[in-house]
Design an enzyme around this catalytic site. Structure first.
Site, PDB file in Angstrom:
ATOM      1  N   TYR B 102      -5.713   1.576  -1.825  1.00  0.00           N
ATOM      2  CA  TYR B 102      -5.682   1.659  -0.362  1.00  0.00           C
ATOM      3  C   TYR B 102      -6.229   0.361   0.206  1.00  0.00           C
ATOM      4  O   TYR B 102      -7.221  -0.166  -0.289  1.00  0.00           O
ATOM      5  CB  TYR B 102      -6.573   2.817   0.128  1.00  0.00           C
ATOM      6  CG  TYR B 102      -6.731   2.834   1.634  1.00  0.00           C
ATOM      7  CD1 TYR B 102      -5.894   3.611   2.428  1.00  0.00           C
ATOM      8  CD2 TYR B 102      -7.700   2.056   2.265  1.00  0.00           C
ATOM      9  CE1 TYR B 102      -6.016   3.612   3.809  1.00  0.00           C
ATOM     10  CE2 TYR B 102      -7.817   2.038   3.647  1.00  0.00           C
ATOM     11  CZ  TYR B 102      -6.980   2.820   4.415  1.00  0.00           C
ATOM     12  OH  TYR B 102      -7.083   2.811   5.780  1.00  0.00           O
ATOM     13  N   GLU B 191      -2.201  -0.915   7.694  1.00  0.00           N
ATOM     14  CA  GLU B 191      -2.650  -0.150   6.525  1.00  0.00           C
ATOM     15  C   GLU B 191      -1.542  -0.079   5.482  1.00  0.00           C
ATOM     16  O   GLU B 191      -0.387   0.173   5.822  1.00  0.00           O
ATOM     17  CB  GLU B 191      -3.024   1.263   6.988  1.00  0.00           C
ATOM     18  CG  GLU B 191      -3.483   2.202   5.887  1.00  0.00           C
ATOM     19  CD  GLU B 191      -3.683   3.628   6.418  1.00  0.00           C
ATOM     20  OE1 GLU B 191      -4.833   3.991   6.724  1.00  0.00           O
ATOM     21  OE2 GLU B 191      -2.690   4.368   6.519  1.00  0.00           O
TER      22      GLU B 191
END
Lengths: 297, 326
Positions: B102, B191
């Site tokens: 992530y 993201e």
């Protein structure tokens, strides 16, 4: 007369964007309220007057004509050009800048907020209703007819109309305000709740503090933490809006009112934070008055 | 506003982030032929701006062009959570994932300055879930907006993610591309989740989420609200300077001036036992025309049984609102 915070009878105001519709209208309202509006700036409109206030092309020129009077600027310049006006005010040496303009790109705000910090300049806003110390001075767009009584309550808020609503109910109940500060609804603002609460704590006139928060960010949580450390001796009452707002959605003009990224910011998290440090949280805007009264009696 | 996955990938890829091969966008069944040049099997991904698509059946493996056509037919025009599916993304498979990471860049609201990079070895799941379950697995890097993001900072994060060799170098490319998209496109969030580390040591962005500051759209002509999370109703409201957010409730079409007061009004409806159906902020100084358009939206919404108007007469003129309401 007490002291209040940020603005008082010594506040002398420059209006940037004075010839625009909002700038001109609110110059008139500020004058009617008794605010000392000294000069205005709109590039290319120097030489005109707006409601009797002389207009200059640059901030530097306005300051030169009124030394050393001007200590505060209020900005109504449209979003695309607002950042430039903020830098102009900072570089001219003005120490308090209230930015009313909404829709300023967040990345622009982040940069000028940091620049102001380095230069020791206080910024209120952007996207805020401004500051009023009732019966003394108003640098903002808060409606004049609401702010008719000075008194012991200091209000700091992320909202505009909701603040007027709560102020109105306080005044109706006979409770005046020392200063009311609308810090703005954007994710990046010049002065946050904690900084304003610290000012209220220092201000001899302010005896009680009302905090009007909303979902998004962690400003309320950080304030609660500070209160928990025992550094705020004055009673604080809070109201938080946005309990029913869906996560991940930006709530209208308040770009800061968004719950996302696992960074806290939910209604529950804020209420819990305040309750843990014995700050009562009103369930409705009018309940704020009731809670404040419990302290005053 | 949140960009659709394909648009976010397009921006990141422009600056050097690897994305799955294929990447064809189908807007109507007439576009299906463009898939002929791709290598099947493909993954059909309905372009909706929210998480959990796989669970909702909005991501599907297709083995033939016929399958692909069926997927497009199923998805296009379907309305999920009020959002009409306008586009379907087709990507080639064949990404052999060794590990899912992530990484994101956001504004550092807490410090009101600079940016914040978050990274974690726990990719593929919601970062909020990671924050709850194992907050120690989130790596935080504060970035000064003047200093910028420097390579050494990124190398530090790569190390903490356990990346080595060419993967560590790739991570520098990925992070710098994210930073460029973040700053150049006025993003509030960039993201990549998951960022796949493949078995042959490459980094590939499998899913991305990019949020752009609405206030900056005037300087990004290549970003269209069509590629955002705005529903048809929300797009309509924008035209009249109204801020509309649809809620799940059944009662109380709420129209007020100012975001704070509008939210407080919704909360009051809830406090007294009802479910608010919408957030409609007419803003400060609303004209009778925008009030009329707002009211029209509420009155034509079948879910809404009653409309509650709460205007504070400060800057907004109540007579103007009244004129717009009749």
């Amino acid at each position: 007369m007490g002291m209040a915070i940020l603005v008082n009878e010594n506040t002398k105001v420059l209006v940037q964007g004075i010839t625009g519709r909002e700038g001109s209208r609110h110059t008139q309202y500020m004058l009617q309220y008794g605010t000392k509006v000294v000069a205005g700036v709109t590039p290319g409109k120097g030489g005109q007057t707006v409601h009797g206030v002389p207009v200059f092309d640059t901030v530097e020129e306005a300051l030169r004509k009124f030394p050393p009077d001007i200590n505060t600027s209020i900005i109504f310049v449209p979003a695309q050009f607002a950042a430039d006006s903020v830098y102009e005010a900072i570089d001219a040496g003005i120490k308090l800048i209230v930015i009313i303009t909404e829709h300023i790109p967040i990345h622009d705000a982040l940069k000028f907020v940091n620049y102001a910090k380095r230069k020791g300049v206080t910024i209120i806003g952007p996207n805020c209703p401004g500051v009023v110390s009732p019966l003394r001075s108003k640098v903002g767009i808060l409606p004049n007819h609401i702010y008719t009584k000075s008194g012991p309550v200091g209000i700091v808020s992320r909202s505009g109309t909701l603040t007027y609503e709560i102020s109105y109910h306080l005044t109706q109940a006979g409770i005046g305000q020392s200063t009311v500060v609308g810090i703005g609804g954007d994710p990046i603002i010049g002065t946050d709740m904690l900084e304003v609460v610290k000012m209220f704590e220092e201000d001899p006139e302010t005896k009680y503090i009302v905090v009007i928060g909303e979902i998004g960010g962690t400003m309320e949580e950080r304030l609660a933490q500070y209160i928990g450390s025992g550094k705020v001796t004055k009673p604080v009452v809070a109201y938080i809006s946005g309990r029913t707002a869906p996560p991940g959605k930006r709530m209208g003009g308040h770009a800061g009112a968004i719950v996302s990224m696992g960074m806290g910011g939910s209604y529950e998290s804020k209420v819990k934070a305040f309750q843990e440090v014995n700050v009562p949280v009103a369930k409705t805007p009018t309940e704020v008055v009731k809670l404040i009264k419990q302290y005053i009696r | 506003m949140r960009l659709l996955e394909y648009k976010g990938k397009e921006l990141l890829n422009k600056y050097g982030v690897k994305i799955p091969r294929g990447g064809a966008i189908v807007r109507s069944l007439d576009d299906i032929d463009i898939l002929n040049t791709l290598k099947f099997p493909l993954f059909a991904k309905a372009q909706v701006p929210f998480a959990g698509r796989a669970k909702m059946g909005l991501v599907r493996r297709v083995d033939t062009i016929k399958d692909a056509e069926n997927a497009a037919r199923d998805y296009l025009g379907k309305v999920i959570q009020d959002y009409p599916i306008r586009k379907v993304l087709f990507e080639e498979g064949g990404v052999n994932v060794a590990k899912e990471l992530y990484v994101s860049i956001t504004l550092d609201r807490e410090n009101r300055g600079g940016y914040l990079m978050l990274a974690s070895t726990e990719g593929g799941i919601d970062i909020e879930e990671v924050a709850r379950r194992s907050p120690e697995k989130i790596i935080r890097l504060y970035i000064d907006d003047y200093e910028g993001l420097r390579d050494y900072m990124i190398r530090g994060v790569a190390q903490k993610l356990g990346l080595e060799g060419s993967a560590a170098q790739d991570f520098v490319t990925v992070a710098k591309a994210m930073y460029r998209v973040f700053t150049e496109y006025d993003a509030e969030l960039v993201e990549i989740n998951p960022l796949a580390l493949t078995t042959d040591g490459q980094l590939v962005a499998l899913d991305v989420k990019v949020m752009i500051d609405d206030n900056s759209l005037y300087r990004h002509p290549d970003i269209s609200v069509e590629d955002s999370d705005y529903t048809t109703e929300e797009l309509e409201a924008r035209k009249y300077g109204l801020h509309y957010v649809e809620l799940t409730g059944y009662v109380g079409g709420i129209m007020a001036n100012g975001a704070g007061l509008t939210m407080a009004t919704m909360d009051l409806v809830k406090e007294f036992g009802h479910e608010p159906a919408d957030f409609l902020d007419v803003g400060g100084g609303a004209s009778k025309d925008s009030v009329r358009e707002g009211l029209k939206m509420l009155l034509t919404d079948d879910r809404i049984k009653a409309v509650l108007i709460n205007i504070f007469g400060g800057i907004t003129r109540c007579d103007e609102v009244a004129r717009g309401s009749c």
